[in-house]
Design a protein around this motif. Sequence first.
Motif, PDB file in Angstrom:
ATOM      1  N   ARG A 281       0.815  -1.215   0.000  1.00  0.00           N
ATOM      2  CA  ARG A 281       0.000   0.000   0.000  1.00  0.00           C
ATOM      3  C   ARG A 281       0.850   1.268   0.000  1.00  0.00           C
ATOM      4  NH1 ARG A 281      -3.400  -3.015   3.699  1.00  0.00           N
ATOM      5  NH2 ARG A 281      -2.284  -2.110   5.450  1.00  0.00           N
ATOM      6  N   ARG A 282       2.168   1.114   0.230  1.00  0.00           N
ATOM      7  CA  ARG A 282       3.020   2.298   0.286  1.00  0.00           C
ATOM      8  C   ARG A 282       3.261   2.888  -1.099  1.00  0.00           C
ATOM      9  NH1 ARG A 282       7.444   0.378   4.669  1.00  0.00           N
ATOM     10  NH2 ARG A 282       6.021   0.485   6.416  1.00  0.00           N
ATOM     11  N   SER A 283       3.516   4.204  -1.135  1.00  0.00           N
ATOM     12  CA  SER A 283       3.771   4.857  -2.424  1.00  0.00           C
ATOM     13  C   SER A 283       5.138   4.404  -2.943  1.00  0.00           C
ATOM     14  CB  SER A 283       3.763   6.372  -2.252  1.00  0.00           C
ATOM     15  OG  SER A 283       4.958   6.787  -1.622  1.00  0.00           O
ATOM     16  N   VAL A 284       5.297   4.514  -4.262  1.00  0.00           N
ATOM     17  CA  VAL A 284       6.550   4.079  -4.868  1.00  0.00           C
ATOM     18  C   VAL A 284       7.717   4.940  -4.354  1.00  0.00           C
ATOM     19  CG1 VAL A 284       6.232   5.447  -6.966  1.00  0.00           C
ATOM     20  CG2 VAL A 284       7.656   3.409  -7.040  1.00  0.00           C
ATOM     21  N   TRP A 285       7.455   6.225  -4.025  1.00  0.00           N
ATOM     22  CA  TRP A 285       8.512   7.094  -3.484  1.00  0.00           C
ATOM     23  C   TRP A 285       9.037   6.542  -2.174  1.00  0.00           C
ATOM     24  CZ3 TRP A 285      10.513  10.218  -6.753  1.00  0.00           C
ATOM     25  CH2 TRP A 285       9.738  10.766  -7.770  1.00  0.00           C
ATOM     26  N   ARG A 286       8.077   6.128  -1.312  1.00  0.00           N
ATOM     27  CA  ARG A 286       8.453   5.586  -0.008  1.00  0.00           C
ATOM     28  C   ARG A 286       9.232   4.287  -0.191  1.00  0.00           C
ATOM     29  NH1 ARG A 286       5.894   4.524   5.267  1.00  0.00           N
ATOM     30  NH2 ARG A 286       7.767   3.959   6.412  1.00  0.00           N
ATOM     31  N   GLN A 287       8.820   3.491  -1.221  1.00  0.00           N
ATOM     32  CA  GLN A 287       9.467   2.188  -1.425  1.00  0.00           C
ATOM     33  C   GLN A 287      10.884   2.311  -1.969  1.00  0.00           C
ATOM     34  OE1 GLN A 287       6.434   0.504  -3.886  1.00  0.00           O
ATOM     35  NE2 GLN A 287       5.547  -0.679  -2.236  1.00  0.00           N
ATOM     36  N   ILE A 288      11.112   3.273  -2.879  1.00  0.00           N
ATOM     37  CA  ILE A 288      12.448   3.324  -3.480  1.00  0.00           C
ATOM     38  C   ILE A 288      13.330   4.434  -2.900  1.00  0.00           C
ATOM     39  CG2 ILE A 288      11.554   2.340  -5.637  1.00  0.00           C
ATOM     40  CD1 ILE A 288      12.066   5.020  -6.965  1.00  0.00           C
TER      41      ILE A 288
ATOM     42  N   ARG B 116       0.219  -7.248  -3.483  1.00  0.00           N
ATOM     43  CA  ARG B 116      -0.959  -6.522  -3.966  1.00  0.00           C
ATOM     44  C   ARG B 116      -1.412  -7.133  -5.289  1.00  0.00           C
ATOM     45  NH1 ARG B 116       0.998  -0.525  -5.021  1.00  0.00           N
ATOM     46  NH2 ARG B 116      -0.818  -0.392  -6.377  1.00  0.00           N
ATOM     47  N   ASP B 117      -2.681  -6.895  -5.629  1.00  0.00           N
ATOM     48  CA  ASP B 117      -3.218  -7.491  -6.856  1.00  0.00           C
ATOM     49  C   ASP B 117      -3.167  -6.552  -8.055  1.00  0.00           C
ATOM     50  OD1 ASP B 117      -3.809  -9.883  -5.576  1.00  0.00           O
ATOM     51  OD2 ASP B 117      -5.686  -9.057  -4.779  1.00  0.00           O
ATOM     52  N   ASP B 118      -3.377  -5.241  -7.791  1.00  0.00           N
ATOM     53  CA  ASP B 118      -3.477  -4.312  -8.922  1.00  0.00           C
ATOM     54  C   ASP B 118      -2.096  -3.795  -9.324  1.00  0.00           C
ATOM     55  OD1 ASP B 118      -3.271  -3.050  -6.450  1.00  0.00           O
ATOM     56  OD2 ASP B 118      -4.092  -1.170  -7.227  1.00  0.00           O
ATOM     57  N   ASN B 119      -1.369  -4.585 -10.112  1.00  0.00           N
ATOM     58  CA  ASN B 119      -0.037  -4.179 -10.545  1.00  0.00           C
ATOM     59  C   ASN B 119      -0.055  -3.762 -12.012  1.00  0.00           C
ATOM     60  OD1 ASN B 119       1.632  -4.652  -8.188  1.00  0.00           O
ATOM     61  ND2 ASN B 119       1.015  -6.789  -8.424  1.00  0.00           N
ATOM     62  N   PRO B 120       0.890  -2.863 -12.400  1.00  0.00           N
ATOM     63  CA  PRO B 120       0.954  -2.487 -13.810  1.00  0.00           C
ATOM     64  C   PRO B 120       1.273  -3.694 -14.689  1.00  0.00           C
ATOM     65  CG  PRO B 120       2.703  -1.404 -12.534  1.00  0.00           C
ATOM     66  CD  PRO B 120       1.865  -2.156 -11.568  1.00  0.00           C
ATOM     67  N   ARG B 121       0.888  -3.568 -15.945  1.00  0.00           N
ATOM     68  CA  ARG B 121       1.030  -4.660 -16.900  1.00  0.00           C
ATOM     69  C   ARG B 121       2.471  -5.167 -17.001  1.00  0.00           C
ATOM     70  NH1 ARG B 121      -1.686  -6.999 -21.052  1.00  0.00           N
ATOM     71  NH2 ARG B 121      -0.309  -7.439 -22.808  1.00  0.00           N
ATOM     72  N   ILE B 122       3.424  -4.234 -16.915  1.00  0.00           N
ATOM     73  CA  ILE B 122       4.830  -4.634 -17.071  1.00  0.00           C
ATOM     74  C   ILE B 122       5.236  -5.668 -16.009  1.00  0.00           C
ATOM     75  CG2 ILE B 122       5.659  -2.592 -15.778  1.00  0.00           C
ATOM     76  CD1 ILE B 122       8.084  -3.055 -18.062  1.00  0.00           C
ATOM     77  N   VAL B 123       4.655  -5.564 -14.816  1.00  0.00           N
ATOM     78  CA  VAL B 123       4.981  -6.515 -13.751  1.00  0.00           C
ATOM     79  C   VAL B 123       4.538  -7.922 -14.165  1.00  0.00           C
ATOM     80  CG1 VAL B 123       4.417  -7.173 -11.363  1.00  0.00           C
ATOM     81  CG2 VAL B 123       4.998  -4.798 -11.903  1.00  0.00           C
ATOM     82  N   HIS B 124       3.348  -8.024 -14.764  1.00  0.00           N
ATOM     83  CA  HIS B 124       2.850  -9.337 -15.203  1.00  0.00           C
ATOM     84  C   HIS B 124       3.706  -9.894 -16.343  1.00  0.00           C
ATOM     85  CE1 HIS B 124      -0.596  -8.983 -12.587  1.00  0.00           C
ATOM     86  NE2 HIS B 124      -0.757  -7.749 -13.014  1.00  0.00           N
ATOM     87  N   VAL B 125       4.103  -8.991 -17.258  1.00  0.00           N
ATOM     88  CA  VAL B 125       4.947  -9.428 -18.378  1.00  0.00           C
ATOM     89  C   VAL B 125       6.286  -9.930 -17.840  1.00  0.00           C
ATOM     90  CG1 VAL B 125       6.166  -8.661 -20.463  1.00  0.00           C
ATOM     91  CG2 VAL B 125       3.832  -7.855 -20.023  1.00  0.00           C
ATOM     92  N   MET B 126       6.892  -9.190 -16.903  1.00  0.00           N
ATOM     93  CA  MET B 126       8.182  -9.600 -16.352  1.00  0.00           C
ATOM     94  C   MET B 126       8.059 -10.906 -15.562  1.00  0.00           C
ATOM     95  SD  MET B 126       9.756  -5.895 -15.311  1.00  0.00           S
ATOM     96  CE  MET B 126      11.388  -6.413 -14.751  1.00  0.00           C
ATOM     97  N   ARG B 127       6.920 -11.111 -14.902  1.00  0.00           N
ATOM     98  CA  ARG B 127       6.707 -12.394 -14.199  1.00  0.00           C
ATOM     99  C   ARG B 127       6.624 -13.537 -15.203  1.00  0.00           C
ATOM    100  NH1 ARG B 127       2.063 -10.834  -9.806  1.00  0.00           N
ATOM    101  NH2 ARG B 127       3.415  -9.603  -8.449  1.00  0.00           N
ATOM    102  N   ALA B 128       5.909 -13.288 -16.315  1.00  0.00           N
ATOM    103  CA  ALA B 128       5.774 -14.330 -17.339  1.00  0.00           C
ATOM    104  C   ALA B 128       7.136 -14.679 -17.927  1.00  0.00           C
ATOM    105  CB  ALA B 128       4.808 -13.858 -18.428  1.00  0.00           C
ATOM    106  N   CYS B 129       8.045 -13.690 -18.004  1.00  0.00           N
ATOM    107  CA  CYS B 129       9.402 -13.918 -18.537  1.00  0.00           C
ATOM    108  C   CYS B 129      10.362 -14.410 -17.455  1.00  0.00           C
ATOM    109  CB  CYS B 129       9.965 -12.638 -19.135  1.00  0.00           C
ATOM    110  SG  CYS B 129       9.018 -11.963 -20.475  1.00  0.00           S
TER     111      CYS B 129
END
Length: 251
Positions: free
Chosen positions: A127-134, A185-198
């Motif tokens: 749930r944290r913002s990407v700024w907080r995460q990186i 989390r479930d609602d991830n950007p598409r690139i995350v799913h593509v990278m998981r598939a690869c």
Amino acid sequence: MAKLDLPGGLGHQSRVMLLSRLAVGAFVAAMIGILALAVRDVGLWTVPALLVGWFLADAASGLTHMIMDYRPCPSGRGLAQIYFYEGSRESADYVQLRDAAMARIGPLDRLTYDFKNHHPRPDALGRRSVWRQIGSTVIVGTLPVSLLLLALWAVVDLPSAVMAGGFSFLLGSAFAQYFHGTLHRDDNPRIVHVMRACRLLMTPAAHEKHHATLKQDFATNCGWSNPVINPLFRAAHRAGYLRDEGLEPHH
Ligand SMILES: [Zn+2]
Ligand SMILES: [Zn+2]
């Protein structure tokens, strides 16, 4: 001219946020430079170098996670009180206790606490913002390393393949906590799913093995380094360097 709010007048949180954004801006500039040097001479070694860098970023995430999970929190600062808090975490009482405890410890102990707190409450990270995460990873880790890499290139003219490996290592390292968050989390950007598939990112099911035991699979990017880190963990745990008491704060 509009009145400018100076950083000195900002609250602690806003100052941290501003510092994060400045550091991320400088890091992006450094990464553009590193990428330009990496593609200067694309050859046979470019792709293997990118994969080695991605593996090393995964290993760095795993080793950091392993140490932070087991490194003891300092006692007597109120950390156990907030870790085992039974009321609502939205309550003014909890927020006051948490802020007081956090003010009594330094950044390293805060990071240590965050890793432990992630085990009973894993979804908070997602749930944290990407700024907080990186933000903090960029400030203390990837920004200095990226500048060091550029300085080294200026001195000894590193080959393009090394810059390519450095680029993927720094990219994977900077986003390590973000990638970990996507596993919760479930609602991830598409690139995350593509990278998981690869297989460039691991799946939530694979990460679940860590949460089930806290004794394996500490790497959270692609997980390629877990077969190397797992025996290392077992040896360090057996030798008493990593003790189960460290997994939670104590009163
Ligand atoms: Zn953990
Ligand atoms: Zn997790």
